[in-house]
Write an enzyme that holds these catalytic residues in place. Structure first.
Site, PDB file in Angstrom:
ATOM      1  N   ARG A  64      -9.771   7.366   3.148  1.00  9.96           N
ATOM      2  CA  ARG A  64      -9.140   6.389   2.347  1.00  9.96           C
ATOM      3  C   ARG A  64      -8.587   6.443   0.940  1.00  9.96           C
ATOM      4  O   ARG A  64      -7.581   6.276   0.614  1.00  9.96           O
ATOM      5  CB  ARG A  64     -10.207   5.004   2.185  1.00  9.96           C
ATOM      6  N   ARG A  84       0.692  -1.235  -0.032  1.00 10.52           N
ATOM      7  CA  ARG A  84       0.113  -0.003   0.035  1.00 10.52           C
ATOM      8  C   ARG A  84       0.930   1.280  -0.103  1.00 10.52           C
ATOM      9  O   ARG A  84       0.321   2.502   0.080  1.00 10.52           O
ATOM     10  CB  ARG A  84      -0.738  -0.037   1.202  1.00 10.52           C
ATOM     11  N   ARG A 124     -20.604  -1.711   5.441  1.00  7.13           N
ATOM     12  CA  ARG A 124     -19.264  -1.873   5.825  1.00  7.13           C
ATOM     13  C   ARG A 124     -18.786  -0.702   6.838  1.00  7.13           C
ATOM     14  O   ARG A 124     -19.320   0.394   6.376  1.00  7.13           O
ATOM     15  CB  ARG A 124     -18.190  -1.987   4.536  1.00  7.13           C
TER      16      ARG A 124
HETATM   17  P1  ADP Z   1     -10.508  -0.840   0.190  1.00  7.14           P
HETATM   18  O1  ADP Z   1      -9.371  -1.053  -0.867  1.00  7.14           O
HETATM   19  O2  ADP Z   1     -11.890  -0.941  -0.406  1.00  7.14           O
HETATM   20  O3  ADP Z   1     -10.015   0.592   0.801  1.00  7.14           O
HETATM   21  P2  ADP Z   1      -9.355  -2.874   1.782  1.00  7.14           P
HETATM   22  O4  ADP Z   1     -10.174  -3.963   2.104  1.00  7.14           O
HETATM   23  O5  ADP Z   1      -8.297  -3.005   0.810  1.00  7.14           O
HETATM   24  O6  ADP Z   1     -10.472  -1.886   1.096  1.00  7.14           O
HETATM   25  O7  ADP Z   1      -8.752  -2.280   3.034  1.00  7.14           O
HETATM   26  C1  ADP Z   1      -9.413  -1.837   4.088  1.00  7.14           C
HETATM   27  C2  ADP Z   1      -8.657  -1.118   5.117  1.00  7.14           C
HETATM   28  O8  ADP Z   1      -7.697  -2.245   5.785  1.00  7.14           O
HETATM   29  C3  ADP Z   1      -7.532  -0.085   4.748  1.00  7.14           C
HETATM   30  O9  ADP Z   1      -8.319   1.226   4.787  1.00  7.14           O
HETATM   31  C4  ADP Z   1      -6.616   0.132   5.656  1.00  7.14           C
HETATM   32  O10 ADP Z   1      -7.155   0.470   6.985  1.00  7.14           O
HETATM   33  C5  ADP Z   1      -6.458  -1.644   5.929  1.00  7.14           C
HETATM   34  N1  ADP Z   1      -5.193  -2.186   5.063  1.00  7.14           N
HETATM   35  C6  ADP Z   1      -5.602  -3.005   4.000  1.00  7.14           C
HETATM   36  N2  ADP Z   1      -4.372  -3.451   3.375  1.00  7.14           N
HETATM   37  C7  ADP Z   1      -3.534  -2.560   4.206  1.00  7.14           C
HETATM   38  C8  ADP Z   1      -2.008  -2.767   4.117  1.00  7.14           C
HETATM   39  N3  ADP Z   1      -1.402  -3.339   2.920  1.00  7.14           N
HETATM   40  N4  ADP Z   1      -1.236  -1.806   4.803  1.00  7.14           N
HETATM   41  C9  ADP Z   1      -2.012  -1.158   5.766  1.00  7.14           C
HETATM   42  N5  ADP Z   1      -3.358  -1.239   6.171  1.00  7.14           N
HETATM   43  C10 ADP Z   1      -4.064  -2.124   5.213  1.00  7.14           C
END
Ligand code: ADP
Length: 197
Positions: A144, A88, A133
């Site tokens: 986000r 990320r 959600r």
């Molecule tokens: P979206 O892409 O719809 O925002 P995700 O399901 O990928 O949803 O992620 C939801 C939340 O999980 C993010 O907003 C973050 O808080 C956390 N998250 C997911 N992947 C990571 C990552 N690689 N590093 C840090 N936090 C993460």
């Protein structure tokens, strides 16, 4: 094949990842899903993770890397996997590169699913109504998206420089999007085959 899938929240990444793992027969590693599982547990770790998720902020890089490394050590990941939502940021990308190198492997392809911001907000608010959600309210959606543009999008340049990036236009219908994804994957597969001794 080891593929990273990048896309802002609301780009349709979930749908396309599902189709791609079925097409390739590889496991789907979604860090959002993994973190939501940890959050569900009534433990100190679960509550700590919840504080990041519910604010739309990234969980700490090393923690996420540890969760992913544990998953990668399972036998079903031997032939490849799809990383969804990870890395990320550039720090996570470097942790992932180091980890893959230490186990004698590397990434094959990075897909970027591009959608304009107004469309993302519309889609996320619609999804919020349907799925309820916790992190799909207006404030968290904005947070986000901000995290995506400030922390995740620099990854595109990073992976472009490594020659791994393929961009896909996410403003089309799901079938057209998947068609482009398949093309990018098959092109990379044949490049890899040609390079084999
Ligand atoms: P979206 O892409 O719809 O925002 P995700 O399901 O990928 O949803 O992620 C939801 C939340 O999980 C993010 O907003 C973050 O808080 C956390 N998250 C997911 N992947 C990571 C990552 N690689 N590093 C840090 N936090 C993460």
């Amino acid at each position: 094949m080891r593929i990273v899938f990048i896309g802002p929240p609301g780009a349709g990444k979930g749908t396309q990842c599902k189709r791609l793992v079925e097409f390739l027969g590889i496991p789907h590693l979604s860090t959002g899903e993994m973190l939501r599982q940890v959050k569900k547990q009534d433990t100190a770790l679960g509550r700590w993770i919840a504080s990041y998720l519910d604010a739309g902020q990234l969980a700490p890089d090393h923690l996420v890397m540890r969760i992913v490394a544990h998953r990668l050590s399972k036998p079903d990941c031997k032939e490849g996997c799809l990383f969804d939502g990870f890395p990320r940021n550039v720090a996570q990308a470097e942790l992932l590169n180091d980890h893959l190198r230490s186990v004698g492997t590397q990434l094959d392809l990075v897909l970027d699913l591009a959608v304009v911001e107004e469309e993302l907000i519309d889609r996320l608010l619609r999804r919020a109504k349907i799925e309820s959600r916790m992190d799909d309210n207006y404030e968290t959606i904005k947070a986000r998206l901000k995290v995506f543009y400030t922390q995740t999008s620099p990854l595109l340049e990073y992976y472009r420089n490594l020659g791994l990036l393929a961009q896909v236009d996410g403003m089309q219908g799901p079938d057209q999007v998947f068609g482009q994804i398949k093309q990018a994957v098959l092109a990379r597969m044949s490049e890899r085959l040609e390079k084999r001794p």
